[in-house]
Design a protein around this motif. Structure first.
Motif, PDB file in Angstrom:
ATOM      1  N   LEU A 114       4.231   3.590 -16.479  1.00 39.64           N
ATOM      2  CA  LEU A 114       3.648   3.160 -15.205  1.00 39.64           C
ATOM      3  C   LEU A 114       2.174   2.882 -15.491  1.00 39.64           C
ATOM      4  CD1 LEU A 114       3.830   2.678 -12.148  1.00 39.64           C
ATOM      5  CD2 LEU A 114       3.253   5.097 -11.818  1.00 39.64           C
ATOM      6  N   ILE A 115       1.776   1.608 -15.327  1.00 40.40           N
ATOM      7  CA  ILE A 115       0.399   1.214 -15.681  1.00 40.40           C
ATOM      8  C   ILE A 115      -0.267   0.527 -14.490  1.00 40.40           C
ATOM      9  CG2 ILE A 115       0.752   1.013 -18.160  1.00 40.40           C
ATOM     10  CD1 ILE A 115       1.336  -1.928 -17.840  1.00 40.40           C
ATOM     11  N   GLY A 116      -1.611   0.564 -14.491  1.00 35.61           N
ATOM     12  CA  GLY A 116      -2.353  -0.050 -13.382  1.00 35.61           C
ATOM     13  C   GLY A 116      -3.577  -0.779 -13.887  1.00 35.61           C
ATOM     14  N   ARG A 117      -4.232  -1.517 -13.007  1.00 35.58           N
ATOM     15  CA  ARG A 117      -5.448  -2.218 -13.387  1.00 35.58           C
ATOM     16  C   ARG A 117      -6.537  -1.153 -13.629  1.00 35.58           C
ATOM     17  NH1 ARG A 117      -8.516  -2.330  -8.536  1.00 35.58           N
ATOM     18  NH2 ARG A 117      -7.223  -2.217  -6.643  1.00 35.58           N
ATOM     19  N   PRO A 136       0.311   2.264   1.633  1.00 35.20           N
ATOM     20  CA  PRO A 136       1.245   1.718   0.637  1.00 35.20           C
ATOM     21  C   PRO A 136       1.356   0.194   0.651  1.00 35.20           C
ATOM     22  CG  PRO A 136       2.260   3.528   1.871  1.00 35.20           C
ATOM     23  CD  PRO A 136       0.968   3.221   2.533  1.00 35.20           C
ATOM     24  N   THR A 137       1.265  -0.398   1.839  1.00 33.80           N
ATOM     25  CA  THR A 137       1.518  -1.852   1.894  1.00 33.80           C
ATOM     26  C   THR A 137       0.372  -2.631   1.239  1.00 33.80           C
ATOM     27  OG1 THR A 137       0.451  -1.870   4.046  1.00 33.80           O
ATOM     28  CG2 THR A 137       2.870  -1.728   4.015  1.00 33.80           C
ATOM     29  N   LYS A 138      -0.782  -1.933   1.013  1.00 36.21           N
ATOM     30  CA  LYS A 138      -1.880  -2.690   0.370  1.00 36.21           C
ATOM     31  C   LYS A 138      -1.726  -2.668  -1.150  1.00 36.21           C
ATOM     32  CE  LYS A 138      -5.737   0.314  -0.668  1.00 36.21           C
ATOM     33  NZ  LYS A 138      -5.101   1.612  -0.395  1.00 36.21           N
ATOM     34  N   VAL A 139      -0.759  -1.851  -1.620  1.00 34.43           N
ATOM     35  CA  VAL A 139      -0.571  -1.712  -3.071  1.00 34.43           C
ATOM     36  C   VAL A 139       0.364  -2.810  -3.577  1.00 34.43           C
ATOM     37  CG1 VAL A 139       0.201  -0.176  -4.916  1.00 34.43           C
ATOM     38  CG2 VAL A 139      -0.862   0.775  -2.848  1.00 34.43           C
ATOM     39  N   ASN A 140      -0.120  -3.651  -4.493  1.00 33.74           N
ATOM     40  CA  ASN A 140       0.692  -4.729  -5.069  1.00 33.74           C
ATOM     41  C   ASN A 140       1.331  -4.283  -6.375  1.00 33.74           C
ATOM     42  OD1 ASN A 140       0.182  -6.698  -3.098  1.00 33.74           O
ATOM     43  ND2 ASN A 140      -1.866  -7.020  -3.948  1.00 33.74           N
ATOM     44  N   LEU A 141       2.653  -4.205  -6.366  1.00 34.36           N
ATOM     45  CA  LEU A 141       3.405  -3.798  -7.562  1.00 34.36           C
ATOM     46  C   LEU A 141       4.042  -5.045  -8.171  1.00 34.36           C
ATOM     47  CD1 LEU A 141       4.846  -1.206  -9.088  1.00 34.36           C
ATOM     48  CD2 LEU A 141       6.807  -1.949  -7.741  1.00 34.36           C
ATOM     49  N   ALA A 142       3.717  -5.361  -9.410  1.00 37.30           N
ATOM     50  CA  ALA A 142       4.267  -6.552 -10.082  1.00 37.30           C
ATOM     51  C   ALA A 142       5.613  -6.219 -10.718  1.00 37.30           C
ATOM     52  CB  ALA A 142       3.307  -7.031 -11.168  1.00 37.30           C
ATOM     53  N   HIS A 143       6.516  -7.207 -10.746  1.00 40.35           N
ATOM     54  CA  HIS A 143       7.771  -7.026 -11.486  1.00 40.35           C
ATOM     55  C   HIS A 143       8.284  -8.393 -11.904  1.00 40.35           C
ATOM     56  CE1 HIS A 143      10.272  -8.442  -8.111  1.00 40.35           C
ATOM     57  NE2 HIS A 143       9.563  -7.660  -7.315  1.00 40.35           N
ATOM     58  N   PRO A 175       3.657 -12.778 -17.998  1.00 43.07           N
ATOM     59  CA  PRO A 175       2.680 -13.314 -17.047  1.00 43.07           C
ATOM     60  C   PRO A 175       2.143 -12.266 -16.070  1.00 43.07           C
ATOM     61  CG  PRO A 175       4.836 -14.440 -16.851  1.00 43.07           C
ATOM     62  CD  PRO A 175       4.918 -13.537 -18.020  1.00 43.07           C
ATOM     63  N   ALA A 176       2.981 -11.305 -15.708  1.00 45.40           N
ATOM     64  CA  ALA A 176       2.508 -10.246 -14.787  1.00 45.40           C
ATOM     65  C   ALA A 176       1.395  -9.430 -15.432  1.00 45.40           C
ATOM     66  CB  ALA A 176       3.672  -9.337 -14.411  1.00 45.40           C
ATOM     67  N   MET A 177       1.539  -9.170 -16.727  1.00 45.16           N
ATOM     68  CA  MET A 177       0.533  -8.371 -17.444  1.00 45.16           C
ATOM     69  C   MET A 177      -0.830  -9.071 -17.412  1.00 45.16           C
ATOM     70  SD  MET A 177       0.068  -5.542 -19.129  1.00 45.16           S
ATOM     71  CE  MET A 177       1.477  -4.910 -20.035  1.00 45.16           C
ATOM     72  N   THR A 178      -0.814 -10.394 -17.495  1.00 43.34           N
ATOM     73  CA  THR A 178      -2.080 -11.152 -17.445  1.00 43.34           C
ATOM     74  C   THR A 178      -2.807 -10.859 -16.137  1.00 43.34           C
ATOM     75  OG1 THR A 178      -1.001 -12.869 -18.743  1.00 43.34           O
ATOM     76  CG2 THR A 178      -3.042 -13.487 -17.606  1.00 43.34           C
ATOM     77  N   ASP A 179      -2.044 -10.868 -15.032  1.00 43.18           N
ATOM     78  CA  ASP A 179      -2.667 -10.593 -13.724  1.00 43.18           C
ATOM     79  C   ASP A 179      -3.087  -9.136 -13.604  1.00 43.18           C
ATOM     80  OD1 ASP A 179      -2.371 -13.181 -13.071  1.00 43.18           O
ATOM     81  OD2 ASP A 179      -0.954 -12.917 -11.420  1.00 43.18           O
ATOM     82  N   LEU A 180      -2.328  -8.228 -14.215  1.00 46.35           N
ATOM     83  CA  LEU A 180      -2.689  -6.800 -14.142  1.00 46.35           C
ATOM     84  C   LEU A 180      -4.000  -6.579 -14.896  1.00 46.35           C
ATOM     85  CD1 LEU A 180      -1.462  -4.111 -13.007  1.00 46.35           C
ATOM     86  CD2 LEU A 180      -0.645  -3.682 -15.324  1.00 46.35           C
ATOM     87  N   MET A 181      -4.113  -7.197 -16.054  1.00 43.53           N
ATOM     88  CA  MET A 181      -5.354  -7.058 -16.846  1.00 43.53           C
ATOM     89  C   MET A 181      -6.510  -7.750 -16.128  1.00 43.53           C
ATOM     90  SD  MET A 181      -4.209  -7.327 -20.829  1.00 43.53           S
ATOM     91  CE  MET A 181      -3.479  -8.956 -20.748  1.00 43.53           C
ATOM     92  N   GLY A 182      -6.175  -8.782 -15.369  1.00 42.63           N
ATOM     93  CA  GLY A 182      -7.210  -9.511 -14.628  1.00 42.63           C
ATOM     94  C   GLY A 182      -7.570  -8.799 -13.329  1.00 42.63           C
ATOM     95  N   GLY A 183      -6.784  -7.780 -12.980  1.00 44.46           N
ATOM     96  CA  GLY A 183      -7.084  -6.998 -11.783  1.00 44.46           C
ATOM     97  C   GLY A 183      -6.619  -7.632 -10.487  1.00 44.46           C
ATOM     98  N   THR A 184      -5.781  -8.697 -10.585  1.00 46.47           N
ATOM     99  CA  THR A 184      -5.346  -9.327  -9.319  1.00 46.47           C
ATOM    100  C   THR A 184      -4.047  -8.707  -8.804  1.00 46.47           C
ATOM    101  OG1 THR A 184      -4.191 -11.032 -10.574  1.00 46.47           O
ATOM    102  CG2 THR A 184      -6.433 -11.548  -9.859  1.00 46.47           C
ATOM    103  N   VAL A 185      -3.488  -7.777  -9.566  1.00 49.73           N
ATOM    104  CA  VAL A 185      -2.328  -7.018  -9.069  1.00 49.73           C
ATOM    105  C   VAL A 185      -2.581  -5.569  -9.481  1.00 49.73           C
ATOM    106  CG1 VAL A 185      -0.882  -7.392 -11.144  1.00 49.73           C
ATOM    107  CG2 VAL A 185       0.203  -7.101  -8.948  1.00 49.73           C
ATOM    108  N   ASP A 186      -2.002  -4.597  -8.745  1.00 48.55           N
ATOM    109  CA  ASP A 186      -2.443  -3.206  -8.934  1.00 48.55           C
ATOM    110  C   ASP A 186      -1.659  -2.397  -9.960  1.00 48.55           C
ATOM    111  OD1 ASP A 186      -4.381  -3.436  -6.880  1.00 48.55           O
ATOM    112  OD2 ASP A 186      -2.770  -3.303  -5.394  1.00 48.55           O
ATOM    113  N   LEU A 187      -0.325  -2.499  -9.877  1.00 53.10           N
ATOM    114  CA  LEU A 187       0.522  -1.583 -10.652  1.00 53.10           C
ATOM    115  C   LEU A 187       1.702  -2.329 -11.269  1.00 53.10           C
ATOM    116  CD1 LEU A 187       1.128   1.523  -8.296  1.00 53.10           C
ATOM    117  CD2 LEU A 187      -0.213   1.474 -10.424  1.00 53.10           C
ATOM    118  N   MET A 188       2.299  -1.742 -12.290  1.00 50.22           N
ATOM    119  CA  MET A 188       3.538  -2.287 -12.833  1.00 50.22           C
ATOM    120  C   MET A 188       4.214  -1.211 -13.678  1.00 50.22           C
ATOM    121  SD  MET A 188       4.258  -5.852 -14.829  1.00 50.22           S
ATOM    122  CE  MET A 188       3.196  -5.718 -16.274  1.00 50.22           C
ATOM    123  N   CYS A 189       5.545  -1.230 -13.633  1.00 49.28           N
ATOM    124  CA  CYS A 189       6.315  -0.445 -14.595  1.00 49.28           C
ATOM    125  C   CYS A 189       6.542  -1.393 -15.758  1.00 49.28           C
ATOM    126  CB  CYS A 189       7.695  -0.141 -14.037  1.00 49.28           C
ATOM    127  SG  CYS A 189       7.809   1.356 -13.119  1.00 49.28           S
TER     128      CYS A 189
END
Ligand code: MLT
Length: 314
Positions: A114-117, A136-143, A175-189
């Motif tokens: 479980l990783i985050g920006r 919770p609804t403000k938290v963006n989880l990428a998948h 592609p999701a990881m790019t946004d996570l590293m860029g900080g435009t999405v919050d979390l991802m498994c």
């Protein structure tokens, strides 16, 4: 003469490049695993092995492409746990289901994280739970789409936290990881395959391992599991398998299974996968009947878990 001809033809397999279809975008763990496998298979088959990314719909579009490909052994599918969850998650699959394939063997098991920006206010999983609970609804989880490993893990996380996050689908976790590293999405498994280099490079923040056991990698051995962090029943490990279209001739399947077994003994491949926390399966599991039996059990297991979590895709 005809039979001999047919036998000879099969004896020559593969006479042209073999394609490994990856049902997710390039740059993700499935892609990485498939490219490692392609290199090892090339040596065993003494033939070019190419990787083709066919993303979309959580891996079901790529799976459908292989299910409907000509059954000659030249188009194969590298897929993961999503192969066994899609029948539960999709009321309408673009292929008949797990029986629409010939099984060539399991490949490996990858822990997930479980990783985050890095700009998140939370530093630990305990802080993260509080931050999520605030809104919770403000938290963006990428998948990577309904049916992907990241989606399944996200579903399990929301179910365990008894909360619903805003989910953001991509064609793959690359592609999701790019946004996570860029900080435009919050979390991802994300599977360790893709997460380890970014965690080691401080490009993302690691909160926990989602598999039941901690990772053996020295750089991540101190990362607690979610099971240790207050979610005792949590355990998502991503396995991968190799498939061919259902009616592929037995001699061709036998040759492909032999090549797969040899490829998974390739020291280069093992070294690369272990450096990412991945475990190549034992030789006994690189066997069609055992592979199919395992998938059938996984379909049943995850059907119950997914139905309990109450999420379906139409
Ligand atoms: C990927 O390769 O993009 C991942 O395997 C997607 C996923 O299943 O989360």
């Amino acid at each position: 003469v005809l039979l001999a001809g047919v036998g000879a033809a099969r004896a020559e397999f593969p006479e042209k490049p073999v394609t490994l279809v990856v049902p997710f975008a390039a740059g993700g763990p499935s892609d990485k695993i498939a490219r490692d496998l392609a290199e090892a298979l090339r040596k065993k088959l003494n033939q070019t092995v190419i990787v083709e990314n066919v993303g979309g719909a959580g891996g079901t579009l790529g799976a459908a492409k292989v299910a409907t490909a000509s059954a000659d052994g030249y188009t194969l599918l590298v897929h993961h746990i999503g192969f066994a969850t899609a029948p539960t998650l999709y009321r309408k699959l673009p292929y008949k289901g797990i029986d629409d394939f010939a099984y060539l063997g399991l490949i490996n098991e990858a822990p997930s994280t479980l990783i985050g920006r890095t700009t998140l206010p939370a530093k630990s999983f305990a802080d993260l739970r509080k931050w999520i609970a605030a809104d919770p609804t403000k938290v963006n989880l990428a998948h990577a789409g309904v049916g992907s490993a990241s989606h399944l893990c996200g579903l399990m996380l929301q179910s365990a936290l008894k909360t619903e996050l805003t989910t953001v689908p991509y064609k793959g976790t690359g592609p999701a990881m790019t946004d996570l590293m860029g900080g435009t999405v919050d979390l991802m498994c994300e599977q360790a395959t893709n997460a380890v280099p970014q965690i080691e490079g401080d490009k993302v923040r690691a909160f926990a391992v989602t598999s039941k056991e901690r990772m053996k990698l020295p750089s991540l051995a101190s990362l607690p599991t979610l099971a240790e962090s207050g979610l005792p029943d949590f355990g998502v490990t991503v396995w991968h398998g190799l498939y061919a279209p259902k009616n592929t001739p037995a001699p061709v399947l036998a040759k492909l299974n032999e090549a797969l077994r040899g490829a998974l003994k390739d020291p280069e491949l093992i070294k690369r996968q272990e450096a990412l926390g991945i475990t190549v399966v034992s030789d006994a599991r690189v066997e069609p009947a055992a592979h199919k039996k395992f998938v059938e059990a996984e379909v049943m297991r995850w059907a119950k878990v997914i139905q309990a979590a109450g999420s379906y895709a139409d």
